[in-house]
Structure formats: structure tokens, C-alpha cells
Design a protein around this motif. Structure first.
Motif, PDB file in Angstrom:
ATOM      1  N   VAL A 279       0.812  -1.220   0.000  1.00  0.00           N
ATOM      2  CA  VAL A 279       0.000   0.000   0.000  1.00  0.00           C
ATOM      3  C   VAL A 279       0.846   1.271   0.000  1.00  0.00           C
ATOM      4  N   GLU A 280       2.095   1.171   0.470  1.00  0.00           N
ATOM      5  CA  GLU A 280       3.002   2.321   0.423  1.00  0.00           C
ATOM      6  C   GLU A 280       4.404   1.837   0.086  1.00  0.00           C
ATOM      7  N   ILE A 281       5.132   2.682  -0.639  1.00  0.00           N
ATOM      8  CA  ILE A 281       6.482   2.333  -1.078  1.00  0.00           C
ATOM      9  C   ILE A 281       7.447   3.422  -0.654  1.00  0.00           C
ATOM     10  N   GLY A 282       8.536   3.030  -0.019  1.00  0.00           N
ATOM     11  CA  GLY A 282       9.551   3.987   0.393  1.00  0.00           C
ATOM     12  C   GLY A 282      10.429   4.418  -0.772  1.00  0.00           C
ATOM     13  N   LYS A 283      11.134   5.519  -0.593  1.00  0.00           N
ATOM     14  CA  LYS A 283      12.049   6.016  -1.620  1.00  0.00           C
ATOM     15  C   LYS A 283      13.099   4.960  -1.957  1.00  0.00           C
ATOM     16  N   SER A 284      13.473   4.914  -3.222  1.00  0.00           N
ATOM     17  CA  SER A 284      14.487   4.022  -3.793  1.00  0.00           C
ATOM     18  C   SER A 284      13.993   2.602  -4.017  1.00  0.00           C
ATOM     19  N   VAL A 285      12.723   2.317  -3.725  1.00  0.00           N
ATOM     20  CA  VAL A 285      12.161   0.999  -4.031  1.00  0.00           C
ATOM     21  C   VAL A 285      11.582   1.044  -5.444  1.00  0.00           C
ATOM     22  N   ASN A 286      12.166   0.284  -6.337  1.00  0.00           N
ATOM     23  CA  ASN A 286      11.742   0.313  -7.738  1.00  0.00           C
ATOM     24  C   ASN A 286      11.120  -0.998  -8.212  1.00  0.00           C
ATOM     25  N   GLN A 287      11.355  -2.080  -7.472  1.00  0.00           N
ATOM     26  CA  GLN A 287      10.913  -3.388  -7.943  1.00  0.00           C
ATOM     27  C   GLN A 287       9.487  -3.746  -7.522  1.00  0.00           C
ATOM     28  N   TYR A 288       8.851  -2.897  -6.714  1.00  0.00           N
ATOM     29  CA  TYR A 288       7.473  -3.145  -6.288  1.00  0.00           C
ATOM     30  C   TYR A 288       6.646  -1.893  -6.489  1.00  0.00           C
ATOM     31  N   LYS A 289       5.334  -2.068  -6.573  1.00  0.00           N
ATOM     32  CA  LYS A 289       4.429  -0.928  -6.750  1.00  0.00           C
ATOM     33  C   LYS A 289       3.187  -1.124  -5.893  1.00  0.00           C
ATOM     34  N   GLN A 290       2.453  -0.066  -5.699  1.00  0.00           N
ATOM     35  CA  GLN A 290       1.213  -0.156  -4.933  1.00  0.00           C
ATOM     36  C   GLN A 290       0.271  -1.154  -5.607  1.00  0.00           C
TER      37      GLN A 290
END
Length: 339
Positions: A59-70
Motif C-alpha cells: 500500500v506504500e512504497i519507500g524512496k528508492s524501491v523500484n521493484q514493487y508498486k502499490q
């Protein structure tokens, strides 16, 4: 919030806030593990939120996380190894200090949990195929542990395996042993319900553990003991049965914990000398084994769906812990926090 097996409360707490490299997951399903009801193991750390067999939605993604999405459907490892220390280099990554320190915040028996950056970075988050339900995905972690243990035991095709204890881990061991082309697969328990489940999930012979297990194993196995004995219970009687049921050159795998402080007498000369019997243990699993477990479930090589007996909301979690701790007519008990 876990205080004891008979005192599991529903309490309000703030939704976790995530930082760089982290994920916030809405928990859709979380299995109650047998280790969750081992009171002595965590009595000095209560109260705490348990639950490590999880599946949910990002439901939320931290900065620099590119391999997952909401919206991604995921499972995750609560423990991850560093991959760099002495233990990891030696292939014992589940004894890694990092693995033993990593965890979820707060735990799977909550509506939301934070997955720390190291769990994300070390490939401890797994995308779920659309045709795997959240409830089925709660089996990824326990099946990964079973995979690791059988690999550690260096199983071979044609071996006779005796699985002592037919709870969740026992049934997973039965199914994996059959999938890996063991020879005869024998299972025991003291509970008739579990013996029926063991037979349903593929055991060639089931034995009530109150009977003479070593004698019945030999009678079924051409007058030979078992090549591999897997202890899925920590009962003292079960351990003693294992010692008497293993073949020369065989292996006893300790998969379950015992009561606190338990010890058993062992004659080195009678049991070890000349017999080349190996005693070994296995703990947890690494990310690669989680991925392999996911593939086995996805390919329907391991039937986990039919092992689910109870699905409860958070408001019934005390009932769930009672079912698991009593270990009567239940198998997999799953908590659905969004229910």
C-alpha cells in the motif's frame, strides 16, 4: 498482542510509518505457526505482535524501491541473512546474526506491517501469481523451512522416511518426500484426526505413536528401520522412538523444538559407534528456498489449500491460538486481519 497462549488481545496501535527502501503491506492472511504457541520461547519478550507467515498487498512504497508498486500482491520473509558473513559463506545462512535480528514491524497479526529495507534489499519479498490466494501464500514460509531441512538431510531417492508428528510441518514433509521420490513414507501421531490427514496427504503407512513404532516400521519396511527420521514434535517419547527407529548410516532430523531444558540420555557406544548415524537440526529458510516453495505451491506439486481448516478474523484470534495450542481437530489456522 500476545501475552500468553490464553491471553491474546486485540489492541489499537498506530499504523507503521515507512522510511527509505521500505514497504507498507496491508496484511490479508497470516498463518498461526506451531512456534507461535511455544510459550517459554518468548515469555521474556511479551507483550508482542506475532505472525510471520504472511501475505498481503503493498500500500506504500519507500524512496528508492523500484521493484514493487502499490497494489502488488506479496509474501515476505520476516528473517533474511546478510549473505556475507562466515555462516552465510559456509552455507549455514539461517544461523546468520543478521537473519536472527531481522523481523517485521509489528508482526503479521495486524492490519498493516512495515517490511524493513534490509528485507526488501536482500530479496525477502516475493510477488504472488494471480492464481495463488493469500491464504495459500501463507504456506510459503513453512514449506521453505521443510525444503531446507530435507536438503540439509541429504535425502536420496529410494530412502524410507519416518515422519514423527503429523501436524502442519509433518504433512508438508510427507508431501515433499513424495514429490521428491523418496521410497516409503511412514507417519506417526497420537491424534487420530492427524493420522487421517497424514494418510490423505500421501503417507504410505500411518502409525499411532502410542503403539510400538520401531517394530511397526520394521515390519512394513522389509525388516529394516527408516533411513531418515524427521522429528516434527519435541515430545521426549517421540525422540526416544526416533533413536530406536533409524537405520545404520541413517539420519535423525530435529525439526521441532522441545520443552524448555529437555535432555535425553544417549549411549554413544550403542547408538553411534560403528553405526554412522547422523543427528542434525534445521532452522528457518533463506530467500532462495522461499522462492522454491512458492514455485512448488504455484505448480500444485504441494497441496496446501486442503490443509486449511479455519479462517478467522482478528476478533477471533484467541480462538485461533486455542485451536493451535490444543492441536485436536484443526490443521492450518489462518488469521485474516481485514475480515
Amino acid at each position: 498482542m500476545y501475552y500468553s497462549n490464553n491471553d491474546v488481545r486485540v489492541e489499537e496501535m498506530s499504523k507503521p510509518k515507512i522510511g527509505k527502501g521500505e514497504l507498507l503491506v496491508r496484511v490479508m492472511a497470516s498463518g498461526i505457526c506451531g512456534t507461535d504457541v511455544v510459550e517459554w520461547y518468548r515469555r521474556n519478550r511479551v507483550p508482542l505482535v506475532l505472525g510471520h507467515e504472511i501475505a498481503g498487498e503493498v500500500v506504500e512504497i519507500g524512496k528508492s524501491v523500484n521493484q514493487y508498486k502499490q497494489g502488488d500482491r506479496v509474501s515476505a520473509s520476516h528473517h533474511v541473512p546478510c549473505g556475507e558473513c562466515h555462516y552465510c559463506r559456509m552455507g549455514h545462512d539461517t544461523t546468520c546474526d543478521t537473519l536472527r535480528k531481522t523481523s517485521f514491524d509489528p508482526g503479521g497479526f495486524a492490519e498493516f506491517l512495515r517490511i524493513p529495507a534490509i528485507n526488501v534489499e536482500k530479496e525477502g519479498v516475493y510477488l504472488l501469481p494471480k492464481d495463488i490466494s493469500f491464504k495459500e501464500a501463507t504456506f510459503i514460509e513453512p514449506l521453505a523451512c521443510v525444503l531446507r531441512s530435507q536438503r540439509q538431510a541429504e535425502y536420496k531417492k529410494g530412502q524410507t522416511v519416518l515422519i514423527i508428528g503429523s501436524g502442519i510441518s509433518g504433512l508438508l514433509h510427507i508431501q515433499l518426500a513424495k514429490a521428491r521420490s523418496f521410497g516409503k513414507v511412514i507417519a506417526t501421531d497420537i491424534n487420530d484426526y492427524r493420522l487421517k490427514m497424514a494418510s490423505k496427504f500421501g503417507a504410505d503407512l500411518v502409525i499411532n505413536a502410542k503403539e510400538n513404532v520401531p517394530e511397526k516400521v520394521r515390519k512394513f519396511n522389509d525388516n529394516r528401520p527408516a533411513d531418515l527420521v524427521i522429528l516434527c514434535t519435541g515430545a521426549k517419547q517421540a525422540i526416544e522412538q526416533a533413536f530406536k527407529s533409524v537405520e545404520r548410516g541413517g539420519t535423525i532430523l530435529f525439526f521441532a523444538s522441545t520443552e524448555e531444558g529437555m535432555s535425553v540420555p544417549l549411549s554413544i557406544n550403542e547408538f553411534f559407534w560403528k553405526n554412522e548415524v547422523k543427528l542434525m537440526s534445521s532452522y528457518a529458510a533463506n530467500p532462495g528456498e522461499h522462492k522454491e516453495a512458492l514455485e512448488l505451491i504455484h505448480a500444485k506439486k504441494i497441496n496446501v489449500k486442503d490443509m486449511i481448516t479455519h479462517c478467522l478474523g482478528l476478533d477471533e484470534i484467541q480462538k485461533g491460538f486455542k485451536l493451535v495450542s490444543e492441536a485436536k481437530e484443526s490443521m492450518k489456522v489462518i488469521i485474516e486481519p481485514q475480515k
